[in-house]
Design an enzyme around this catalytic site. Sequence first.
Site, PDB file in Angstrom:
ATOM      1  N   TYR B  56      50.613  15.781 -41.424  1.00  0.00           N
ATOM      2  CA  TYR B  56      51.722  16.612 -40.939  1.00  0.00           C
ATOM      3  C   TYR B  56      52.373  15.884 -39.766  1.00  0.00           C
ATOM      4  O   TYR B  56      51.689  15.221 -38.984  1.00  0.00           O
ATOM      5  CB  TYR B  56      51.213  17.987 -40.493  1.00  0.00           C
ATOM      6  CG  TYR B  56      50.753  18.874 -41.636  1.00  0.00           C
ATOM      7  CD1 TYR B  56      49.547  18.639 -42.288  1.00  0.00           C
ATOM      8  CD2 TYR B  56      51.529  19.936 -42.076  1.00  0.00           C
ATOM      9  CE1 TYR B  56      49.130  19.445 -43.343  1.00  0.00           C
ATOM     10  CE2 TYR B  56      51.116  20.752 -43.127  1.00  0.00           C
ATOM     11  CZ  TYR B  56      49.923  20.495 -43.763  1.00  0.00           C
ATOM     12  OH  TYR B  56      49.514  21.292 -44.802  1.00  0.00           O
ATOM     13  N   GLU B  57      53.684  16.035 -39.647  1.00  0.00           N
ATOM     14  CA  GLU B  57      54.405  15.238 -38.646  1.00  0.00           C
ATOM     15  C   GLU B  57      53.979  15.559 -37.219  1.00  0.00           C
ATOM     16  O   GLU B  57      54.248  14.781 -36.307  1.00  0.00           O
ATOM     17  CB  GLU B  57      55.912  15.412 -38.808  1.00  0.00           C
ATOM     18  CG  GLU B  57      56.403  16.817 -38.511  1.00  0.00           C
ATOM     19  CD  GLU B  57      57.863  17.036 -38.913  1.00  0.00           C
ATOM     20  OE1 GLU B  57      58.433  16.216 -39.649  1.00  0.00           O
ATOM     21  OE2 GLU B  57      58.425  18.062 -38.497  1.00  0.00           O
ATOM     22  N   SER B  58      53.305  16.693 -37.028  1.00  0.00           N
ATOM     23  CA  SER B  58      52.831  17.035 -35.688  1.00  0.00           C
ATOM     24  C   SER B  58      51.748  16.082 -35.195  1.00  0.00           C
ATOM     25  O   SER B  58      51.371  16.138 -34.026  1.00  0.00           O
ATOM     26  CB  SER B  58      52.292  18.464 -35.677  1.00  0.00           C
ATOM     27  OG  SER B  58      51.308  18.628 -36.692  1.00  0.00           O
ATOM     28  N   GLY B  59      51.233  15.227 -36.056  1.00  0.00           N
ATOM     29  CA  GLY B  59      50.272  14.233 -35.589  1.00  0.00           C
ATOM     30  C   GLY B  59      48.889  14.371 -36.189  1.00  0.00           C
ATOM     31  O   GLY B  59      47.968  13.684 -35.781  1.00  0.00           O
TER      32      GLY B  59
ATOM     33  N   HIS D 103      63.671  13.283 -35.962  1.00  0.00           N
ATOM     34  CA  HIS D 103      62.437  13.249 -35.167  1.00  0.00           C
ATOM     35  C   HIS D 103      62.065  11.814 -34.798  1.00  0.00           C
ATOM     36  O   HIS D 103      61.695  11.530 -33.664  1.00  0.00           O
ATOM     37  CB  HIS D 103      61.270  13.847 -35.973  1.00  0.00           C
ATOM     38  CG  HIS D 103      61.248  15.337 -36.026  1.00  0.00           C
ATOM     39  ND1 HIS D 103      62.030  16.142 -35.223  1.00  0.00           N
ATOM     40  CD2 HIS D 103      60.501  16.194 -36.790  1.00  0.00           C
ATOM     41  CE1 HIS D 103      61.771  17.412 -35.484  1.00  0.00           C
ATOM     42  NE2 HIS D 103      60.854  17.470 -36.441  1.00  0.00           N
TER      43      HIS D 103
END
Lengths: 267, 267, 284, 284
Positions: B56-59, D103
């Site tokens: 997920y792009e949140s890391g 982003h």
Amino acid sequence: MSSVRAAAPWTPDEMMTVTAARMLWNGCVCFVGIGLPSAAANLARLLHAPQIVLIYESGTIGTRPEVLPLSIGDGELADTAAAVVPLPEIFAYWLQGGRIDVGFLGAAQVDRFGNLNSTVIGPYARPKVRLPGAGGAPEIAAHARQVFVVLKQSARSFVPKLDFVSSAGFLDGGGARGRSGAPGAGPQAIITDYGVLRPQPGTEEFALVARYEGVDPADAVRATGWPLAVAERLEVIAPPTTVELEALRALHARTQTAHSRPVELPV
Amino acid sequence: MSSVRAAAPWTPDEMMTVTAARMLWNGCVCFVGIGLPSAAANLARLLHAPQIVLIYESGTIGTRPEVLPLSIGDGELADTAAAVVPLPEIFAYWLQGGRIDVGFLGAAQVDRFGNLNSTVIGPYARPKVRLPGAGGAPEIAAHARQVFVVLKQSARSFVPKLDFVSSAGFLDGGGARGRSGAPGAGPQAIITDYGVLRPQPGTEEFALVARYEGVDPADAVRATGWPLAVAERLEVIAPPTTVELEALRALHARTQTAHSRPVELPV
Amino acid sequence: MPIVTLREAIEAHVRDGDAVALEGFTHLIPFAAGQEIIRQGRRRLHLIRMTPDLVYDQMVGAGCARALTFSWGGNPGVGSAHRIREAIEAGWPQPLEVCEHSHAGMAAGYVAGAARLPFGVLRGYLGTDLARHNPAIRSVECPYTGERLATVPALNPDVTILHAQKADRSGNVLISGILGAQKEAGLAARKLLVTVEEVVEDLAAPMNAVVLPHWVITAVACVPGGAWPSYARGYYPRDNAFYIAWDEISRDRQRFTDWIARYVHGTPDFAGFLARLRADGGLA
Amino acid sequence: MPIVTLREAIEAHVRDGDAVALEGFTHLIPFAAGQEIIRQGRRRLHLIRMTPDLVYDQMVGAGCARALTFSWGGNPGVGSAHRIREAIEAGWPQPLEVCEHSHAGMAAGYVAGAARLPFGVLRGYLGTDLARHNPAIRSVECPYTGERLATVPALNPDVTILHAQKADRSGNVLISGILGAQKEAGLAARKLLVTVEEVVEDLAAPMNAVVLPHWVITAVACVPGGAWPSYARGYYPRDNAFYIAWDEISRDRQRFTDWIARYVHGTPDFAGFLARLRADGGLA
């Protein structure tokens, strides 16, 4: 051991270490290299600068080692650090990020403008002596708000012309560094075994501005490969105090003990 | 509850989720967005692809959430991840680094070449509807080895011309994407509520190549804002199995329960 | 991602002529892997490493390398890397082409490599002679300020080799402590080999720890002590005495060659190396 | 680095017209700080944030902002950020200038900002209209390959505000869990304010944890619950019900304005805000 006896004679290294330590202030953010700078920075921390922030290029920030590291990345540095970050981050966010007050550098050669050579003696392509190389120095020299150089004076080390510029001091002097775009103010002191040299306003050439007790400035001039200017009013640097010497020697003794413990591999 | 009854009817969302899940293989490295893609990727993980790697792009890398996240950065994702890294690293080292097999994207609009708009309806400077924006999509579209688009078909969403290109599919088709320097192969499937569209060799225009059971391809054509090509041999996608539906519904039920627990602040 | 022996990993994945990076900054230096490369007689390697210390001194002196990309080469806290020096100064055992950077430049090269960008940018090399002698150091103009900034080409080794504390049975690897540029060098490589102190059921990695997931790793080998004489935090400290002893061993061509023959070529693997060293009194 | 009240921190360090970044990606969003900025009536701020969700919906709707730099603006998992939409679509309560990124682009801008480089480089924005509408997105040519790569200008906020789990009494701050671009945004700023759940004697940070040392932080304020309705790992989970409820609250100008009047302007601080919300049944 009587502290008076212990304090009596001291080595040039001890005098240089104490002198460097005194230049560091409480809260100062210091980018430290191995050897004498590391001893000086930790001595300052143990004495007058308990809140000094020590950063080693291996990625340890705010480290408080009990003993001096032999290498730049000893485990002791990580175990006592406020933060341990990747090495690329140290150079990008912390050094280039402009967060370092003082960077310490040594070298094989320095010239009158504080430029340093740690790369090669002789021509680069056909070296007489191949030295380890620049490491972190080029960017420490560029980005630290100020740089302190530590180097014993001799005609071989204080040279009229470097064989190789590994890191920039004031380049050709006279404001050349400022025009180069280097963010930091450059070398502000060279701490030697005779005293301290500082750059002179305008020319940015280093001159002897302070000497240790008992040093004849003429000896410092003779130990320099360029015609070293000597300040009219030469400050005299107080000898190491008992407190300084005891703390430094205790630090070295602890270090010696720790480093001579045999390593037992679990295999 | 009898599994036969539970399996009887299913929603279009369920059919789309199951179809998307089936496209993921064991060991596939999948860059997941919130909503249907997240449900599909986790369904695949719970069924035929236990070794799928979800990023997920949140890391969060290699995360195995018990319930679906409502946001892209729910705590569940971090707590079950193999690694939790800074967001800039996700985009630099992992996505741009070329390590993603499949990226999922949704959008407000798609055109015949799989270009997507998630930015604005109407002119950019004077929007009729300002949408949330591109987020991670432009670089997911560029760098994932392949992209799956999930979007219900309608004349409003499948448009002849996008109001804004938020992320690139095949641009104008005919090899334009390849010439643009985008490293990934681009959108390889659009999963809709009628079936699956795939890019046609040469033109790179999307055509309906598979339909769900009971779907009349003419309805899919009518729900498309461009003259949608239909493959001569239209594959029929098997309906969700009991196992698929039960796993998906159980996942949603767990998620619902978890997300409706009242939050108690410790203050 | 298979867990194999170090011999298998090197046999399968390191080729003559490869660009090879053994990273680890003072900590977790993959000495066992370097010695296995010597043992297998690899030649014409382009060695890449920020701090080519003893591990590359051994490999260069043993004749594995034709080129070296680096930013600081010595015996940390002791002095010269004598074998590297002699290769550069005297071409023994063969000439060594050098590509020399600063630490900051080399770190930027690894970061670019991990991100698959063709170059890294830094405000670096200002006023130095490094750019004059290394044509790989160039510059770009900032499209906003007009400032010229230094660039370095991405470093993308054919193979990166790391040593770490632990792997789990899937091959996920935990690195803890001083990290150097290990993660970047690992992600920049086409193949990534990792030696570890031990293989465990559960990494028990703390939140936000540095974990390399199994699917970016080509092979893992379990080599206890594999970072010796450097150290592995939590397992054993740095063997400073050996770094000091190395100065004598490496100063002389013949003594060095004898040492390599006895301890590397004369032993089947790293466990054998450590056993012989211990038998000879060179290890506690 | 003093530990102060949030009111003092905002009074002393956030000025009308400042470029202000409240970061935190879903996790640790500094809601209390955003509301204190509303309470103190700051105006003409340039708000910077990758994901302007509820925290900026509140600030934009309350009239604090003249510009917004962002890459995704909505109510995550729910739908629109209605106040931001109405500011852009209808100029209410005032027009909002937008600087829009992806982003990846915005992350590169923060990384450049933290490193004090004037720009960041990425292989990004390929084939999109973003660069057409945002003149800040430019390009450079790689000095090695000739490839053109996108650039973004460094993001260097006047003030960055973060929320974190813990500070120690010296003001060292530990962030644990999903990190977003918090560290980069914090190090990119001229001033860094941090609110924390609690102040402890010892951070007990694991090796390689994300710790911001006290000397890069301008001020720390202890604000328990200060990330609500987002979450603080180890303290409380995300209040998804409030995110859903916000859709209704924010959809209508008057209802939004009444909410801000009652809950933000009508309370002295974040503890008062939570107490009133609880009294009104809006919080468990």
